[in-house]
Design a protein around this motif. Structure first.
Motif, mmCIF file in Angstrom:
data_model
loop_
_atom_site.group_PDB
_atom_site.id
_atom_site.type_symbol
_atom_site.label_atom_id
_atom_site.label_comp_id
_atom_site.label_asym_id
_atom_site.label_seq_id
_atom_site.Cartn_x
_atom_site.Cartn_y
_atom_site.Cartn_z
ATOM 1 N N VAL A 15 6.592 3.809 -13.123
ATOM 2 C CA VAL A 15 7.587 4.618 -12.420
ATOM 3 C C VAL A 15 8.005 5.813 -13.269
ATOM 4 N N CYS A 16 8.178 5.575 -14.570
ATOM 5 C CA CYS A 16 8.638 6.651 -15.457
ATOM 6 C C CYS A 16 7.650 7.807 -15.530
ATOM 7 N N GLN A 17 6.375 7.543 -15.245
ATOM 8 C CA GLN A 17 5.384 8.605 -15.251
ATOM 9 C C GLN A 17 5.547 9.539 -14.060
ATOM 10 N N GLU B 76 15.510 0.981 -5.305
ATOM 11 C CA GLU B 76 14.412 1.830 -5.775
ATOM 12 C C GLU B 76 13.587 2.361 -4.610
ATOM 13 N N GLU B 77 13.317 1.512 -3.642
ATOM 14 C CA GLU B 77 12.515 1.934 -2.491
ATOM 15 C C GLU B 77 13.204 3.060 -1.729
ATOM 16 N N ASN B 78 14.516 3.015 -1.637
ATOM 17 C CA ASN B 78 15.259 4.095 -0.992
ATOM 18 C C ASN B 78 15.187 5.382 -1.800
ATOM 19 N N ALA B 79 15.093 5.231 -3.131
ATOM 20 C CA ALA B 79 15.117 6.402 -4.006
ATOM 21 C C ALA B 79 13.758 7.078 -4.141
ATOM 22 N N PHE B 80 12.665 6.274 -4.221
ATOM 23 C CA PHE B 80 11.347 6.897 -4.423
ATOM 24 C C PHE B 80 10.200 6.159 -3.722
ATOM 25 N N ALA B 81 10.516 5.382 -2.701
ATOM 26 C CA ALA B 81 9.519 4.747 -1.821
ATOM 27 C C ALA B 81 8.598 3.768 -2.534
ATOM 28 N N SER B 82 9.048 3.199 -3.642
ATOM 29 C CA SER B 82 8.290 2.160 -4.323
ATOM 30 C C SER B 82 9.284 1.341 -5.139
ATOM 31 N N SER B 83 8.784 0.374 -5.926
ATOM 32 C CA SER B 83 9.667 -0.410 -6.782
ATOM 33 C C SER B 83 8.881 -0.934 -7.977
ATOM 34 N N HIS B 84 9.576 -1.136 -9.076
ATOM 35 C CA HIS B 84 8.859 -1.627 -10.261
ATOM 36 C C HIS B 84 8.426 -3.080 -10.068
ATOM 37 N N ILE C 60 7.031 -4.378 -7.218
ATOM 38 C CA ILE C 60 5.723 -4.342 -6.566
ATOM 39 C C ILE C 60 4.656 -3.802 -7.517
ATOM 40 N N LEU C 61 4.984 -2.750 -8.256
ATOM 41 C CA LEU C 61 4.004 -2.174 -9.183
ATOM 42 C C LEU C 61 3.667 -3.170 -10.289
ATOM 43 N N GLY C 62 4.662 -3.924 -10.755
ATOM 44 C CA GLY C 62 4.396 -4.958 -11.751
ATOM 45 C C GLY C 62 3.493 -6.042 -11.209
ATOM 46 N N PHE C 63 3.698 -6.413 -9.948
ATOM 47 C CA PHE C 63 2.832 -7.398 -9.287
ATOM 48 C C PHE C 63 1.389 -6.907 -9.247
ATOM 49 N N LEU C 64 1.200 -5.637 -8.922
ATOM 50 C CA LEU C 64 -0.152 -5.082 -8.831
ATOM 51 C C LEU C 64 -0.816 -5.012 -10.202
ATOM 52 N N ILE C 65 -0.050 -4.703 -11.230
ATOM 53 C CA ILE C 65 -0.594 -4.711 -12.598
ATOM 54 C C ILE C 65 -1.018 -6.128 -12.958
ATOM 55 N N GLU D 152 0.825 -1.204 0.000
ATOM 56 C CA GLU D 152 0.000 0.000 0.000
ATOM 57 C C GLU D 152 0.863 1.259 0.000
ATOM 58 N N LYS D 153 1.956 1.221 0.741
ATOM 59 C CA LYS D 153 2.868 2.359 0.775
ATOM 60 C C LYS D 153 3.511 2.565 -0.597
ATOM 61 N N SER D 154 3.868 1.461 -1.254
ATOM 62 C CA SER D 154 4.512 1.543 -2.561
ATOM 63 C C SER D 154 3.582 2.097 -3.631
ATOM 64 N N LEU D 155 2.273 1.951 -3.406
ATOM 65 C CA LEU D 155 1.286 2.377 -4.399
ATOM 66 C C LEU D 155 1.002 3.872 -4.334
ATOM 67 N N GLU D 156 1.402 4.538 -3.259
ATOM 68 C CA GLU D 156 1.109 5.964 -3.103
ATOM 69 C C GLU D 156 1.697 6.764 -4.262
ATOM 70 N N GLY D 157 0.837 7.530 -4.929
ATOM 71 C CA GLY D 157 1.281 8.346 -6.053
ATOM 72 C C GLY D 157 1.211 7.645 -7.394
ATOM 73 N N PHE D 158 0.889 6.348 -7.395
ATOM 74 C CA PHE D 158 0.818 5.583 -8.640
ATOM 75 C C PHE D 158 -0.608 5.077 -8.867
#
Length: 289
Positions: free
Chosen positions: A152-154, A178-186, A188-193, A11-17
């Motif tokens: 992420v690129c968006q 990635e999580e250190n850089a922008f609080a998410s990762s591709h 986790i986002l790929g998993f959600l997609i 849920e934290k990783s999804l913030e902003g996406f």
């Protein structure tokens, strides 16, 4: 079964996406497939309304990976020879790229999708080499595993530089970097997609942990480990890190190649046989150029 994801972290990783919803075409196709006797002609007509998707699907079906003895010239014929369920899975993977077509003029995203296609083709070829029965699933993994990068690129303007740095360091996994850089990762986002688009639990799991190698190797079930190992071998052979981020070394392979080859039951010298096979399918790779 691989260790479950920490949903608080998800849920934290999804913030902003925003996860792109399942396209209407997939919803329509799924409804037809759920009928007792799906209509192949209707399915073909639905898919053929988009000439770009239909053309891409026919092109993929006519590759040697599907082993068809005659050339397929229409989606309806593809449904007849492969079955509507297999055509649906293929179209679902192809639609992913088209979902982000608004950014087609972005050189990095162009490279991302071209690389994903190469990885997907290599995954299918390697699965054929080993006689695995998850050809359709592994193609989906090849196409979807880096889909989170497009999201992420968006949101992260300097992401290509972050990804390059992530590949060049060996202290953290790429996802941790990635999580250190922008609080998410591709990852986790790929998993959600994958989940949103109706991919199976095993496919979604491999995508969720494709850079968390230690976790899936330690906790994944046998099929998840096989799929993961095929993906990592395909990435290594084709040079995923080099193509995407200009990485000189393949640090993940260097660290986990023995475990991956143990799962696939191969020795180092057989990588050259696989490289020759991939080259025969038009895929330049680290073991045959």
């Amino acid at each position: 079964m691989a260790a479950p994801l920490d949903m608080t972290q998800v849920e934290k990783s999804l913030e902003g996406f925003t996860i792109p919803p399942r396209p209407d075409l997939l919803i329509q196709l799924q409804k037809e497939l759920e009928k007792p006797e799906p209509n192949s002609r209707f399915i073909g007509q639905l898919i053929s309304k988009d000439m770009g998707i239909a053309g891409f699907a026919i092109k993929v079906v006519n590759t040697p990976f599907f082993g068809l003895k005659r050339k397929i010239e229409s989606i309806e014929h593809a449904c007849m020879f492969l079955g509507p369920e297999r055509v649906f899975k293929l179209v679902r993977s192809i639609l992913l790229r088209y979902e982000f077509s608004s950014a087609e003029n972005d050189p990095f995203l162009n490279t991302l999708w071209q690389t994903s296609e190469k990885i997907a083709d290599a995954c299918m070829a390697i699965s054929h080499f080993f006689g695995f029965d998850f050809i359709d699933e592994i193609y989906s993994i090849g196409m979807f595993h880096d889909a989170g990068i497009a999201l992420v690129c968006q949101q992260v303007d300097n992401y290509p530089e972050i990804l390059k740095s992530a590949y060049e360091q060996d202290e953290l996994t790429i996802s941790e970097y990635e999580e250190n850089a922008f609080a998410s990762s591709h990852e986790i986002l790929g998993f959600l997609i994958a989940q949103s688009w109706g991919l199976s639990h095993e496919i979604s799991t491999v995508i969720a942990y494709h850079h968390s190698c230690q976790t899936i190797l330690a906790t994944g079930n046998y099929t998840e480990k096989q799929m993961f190992s095929v993906l990592k071998l395909a990435e290594h052979m084709v040079g995923n890190g080099k193509l995407l981020a200009g990485a000189v070394s393949d640090l993940e392979w260097e660290k986990y190649n023995e475990q991956i080859m143990d799962i696939l039951e191969i020795e180092y010298f057989q990588l050259f046989d696989i490289g020759e096979m991939l080259y025969g399918f038009g895929l330049d790779n680290a073991y045959h150029k």
